[in-house]
Write a protein that holds these residues in place. Structure first.
Motif, PDB file in Angstrom:
ATOM      1  N   LYS A   3     -17.654 -58.656  36.590  1.00 42.94           N
ATOM      2  CA  LYS A   3     -16.454 -57.893  36.915  1.00 42.94           C
ATOM      3  C   LYS A   3     -16.382 -56.699  35.976  1.00 42.94           C
ATOM      4  N   ALA A   4     -15.969 -55.558  36.506  1.00 44.22           N
ATOM      5  CA  ALA A   4     -15.920 -54.335  35.707  1.00 44.22           C
ATOM      6  C   ALA A   4     -14.665 -53.543  36.041  1.00 44.22           C
ATOM      7  N   ILE A   5     -14.336 -52.621  35.144  1.00 44.76           N
ATOM      8  CA  ILE A   5     -13.255 -51.685  35.409  1.00 44.76           C
ATOM      9  C   ILE A   5     -13.833 -50.272  35.380  1.00 44.76           C
ATOM     10  N   ILE A   6     -13.284 -49.417  36.220  1.00 46.52           N
ATOM     11  CA  ILE A   6     -13.704 -48.024  36.303  1.00 46.52           C
ATOM     12  C   ILE A   6     -12.488 -47.175  35.955  1.00 46.52           C
ATOM     13  N   TYR A   7     -12.638 -46.295  34.961  1.00 51.00           N
ATOM     14  CA  TYR A   7     -11.500 -45.515  34.491  1.00 51.00           C
ATOM     15  C   TYR A   7     -11.969 -44.225  33.831  1.00 51.00           C
ATOM     16  N   ILE A   8     -11.004 -43.330  33.593  1.00 54.90           N
ATOM     17  CA  ILE A   8     -11.248 -42.128  32.791  1.00 54.90           C
ATOM     18  C   ILE A   8     -10.670 -42.418  31.417  1.00 54.90           C
ATOM     19  N   PRO A   9     -11.449 -42.261  30.337  1.00 55.32           N
ATOM     20  CA  PRO A   9     -10.912 -42.558  29.009  1.00 55.32           C
ATOM     21  C   PRO A   9      -9.845 -41.547  28.591  1.00 55.32           C
ATOM     22  N   ASN A  10      -8.930 -41.994  27.742  1.00 59.75           N
ATOM     23  CA  ASN A  10      -7.902 -41.106  27.215  1.00 59.75           C
ATOM     24  C   ASN A  10      -8.530 -40.083  26.297  1.00 59.75           C
ATOM     25  N   GLU A  27     -16.984 -50.121  32.714  1.00 66.44           N
ATOM     26  CA  GLU A  27     -17.054 -51.024  31.569  1.00 66.44           C
ATOM     27  C   GLU A  27     -16.901 -52.460  32.061  1.00 66.44           C
ATOM     28  N   PHE A  28     -17.780 -53.319  31.609  1.00 67.23           N
ATOM     29  CA  PHE A  28     -17.761 -54.717  32.032  1.00 67.23           C
ATOM     30  C   PHE A  28     -16.716 -55.509  31.246  1.00 67.23           C
ATOM     31  N   ILE A  29     -16.136 -56.500  31.907  1.00 72.56           N
ATOM     32  CA  ILE A  29     -15.102 -57.343  31.306  1.00 72.56           C
ATOM     33  C   ILE A  29     -15.753 -58.622  30.784  1.00 72.56           C
ATOM     34  N   THR A  30     -15.322 -59.084  29.610  1.00 69.48           N
ATOM     35  CA  THR A  30     -15.867 -60.294  29.002  1.00 69.48           C
ATOM     36  C   THR A  30     -15.500 -61.514  29.839  1.00 69.48           C
ATOM     37  N   LYS A  31     -16.490 -62.337  30.092  1.00 73.36           N
ATOM     38  CA  LYS A  31     -16.240 -63.544  30.880  1.00 73.36           C
ATOM     39  C   LYS A  31     -15.564 -64.626  30.055  1.00 73.36           C
ATOM     40  N   ASP A  32     -16.138 -64.950  28.924  1.00 74.90           N
ATOM     41  CA  ASP A  32     -15.633 -66.074  28.135  1.00 74.90           C
ATOM     42  C   ASP A  32     -15.615 -65.709  26.650  1.00 74.90           C
ATOM     43  N   SER A  44     -18.656 -62.970  22.139  1.00 77.26           N
ATOM     44  CA  SER A  44     -19.058 -63.483  23.444  1.00 77.26           C
ATOM     45  C   SER A  44     -20.582 -63.505  23.507  1.00 77.26           C
ATOM     46  N   SER A  45     -21.107 -64.390  24.318  1.00 81.17           N
ATOM     47  CA  SER A  45     -22.550 -64.431  24.518  1.00 81.17           C
ATOM     48  C   SER A  45     -22.965 -63.487  25.647  1.00 81.17           C
ATOM     49  N   ASP A  46     -21.994 -62.867  26.292  1.00 84.09           N
ATOM     50  CA  ASP A  46     -22.246 -61.945  27.394  1.00 84.09           C
ATOM     51  C   ASP A  46     -22.540 -60.555  26.831  1.00 84.09           C
ATOM     52  N   THR A  47     -23.781 -60.083  26.958  1.00 83.22           N
ATOM     53  CA  THR A  47     -24.156 -58.790  26.384  1.00 83.22           C
ATOM     54  C   THR A  47     -23.749 -57.606  27.257  1.00 83.22           C
TER      55      THR A  47
END
Length: 93
Positions: A3-10, A27-32, A44-47
């Motif tokens: 899962k990811a979010i798409i945005y314009i940074p501030n 940017e990817f969202i951390t799973k656990d 997180s173990s999610d790279t």
């Protein structure tokens, strides 16, 4: 499934200009996320969470996410109000 979010940074609050504010970030969202018991840091173990991809437009970012089969959420930027001021306004009342 990632899962990811798409945005314009501030923009940087230390700068007044709006340069480099036209790129979109995926940017990817951390799973656990887990909390380190010694230091209290979140890890997180999610790279994939370390990865931020830049795109020139929202459509390119969406097409990349669809091509790679990534679930995504789009965060639309808020419109910035600009108030035109003049130096003379300091002396008028």
């Amino acid at each position: 499934m990632t899962k990811a979010i798409i945005y314009i940074p501030n923009k940087n609050p230390m700068q007044s200009g709006a340069a480099k504010s036209n790129k979109w970030i995926l940017e990817f969202i951390t799973k656990d996320p887990t909390k380190n018991p010694l230091m209290g840091w979140e890890s997180s173990s999610d790279t994939l969470t370390e990865l931020k991809l830049e795109f020139p437009s929202k459509e390119v970012a969406i097409s990349y996410a669809k091509k790679k089969k990534i679930d995504f959420e789009i965060i639309e930027p808020k419109k910035r109000k600009t108030v035109k001021k003049s130096y003379a306004d300091n002396f008028l009342k």
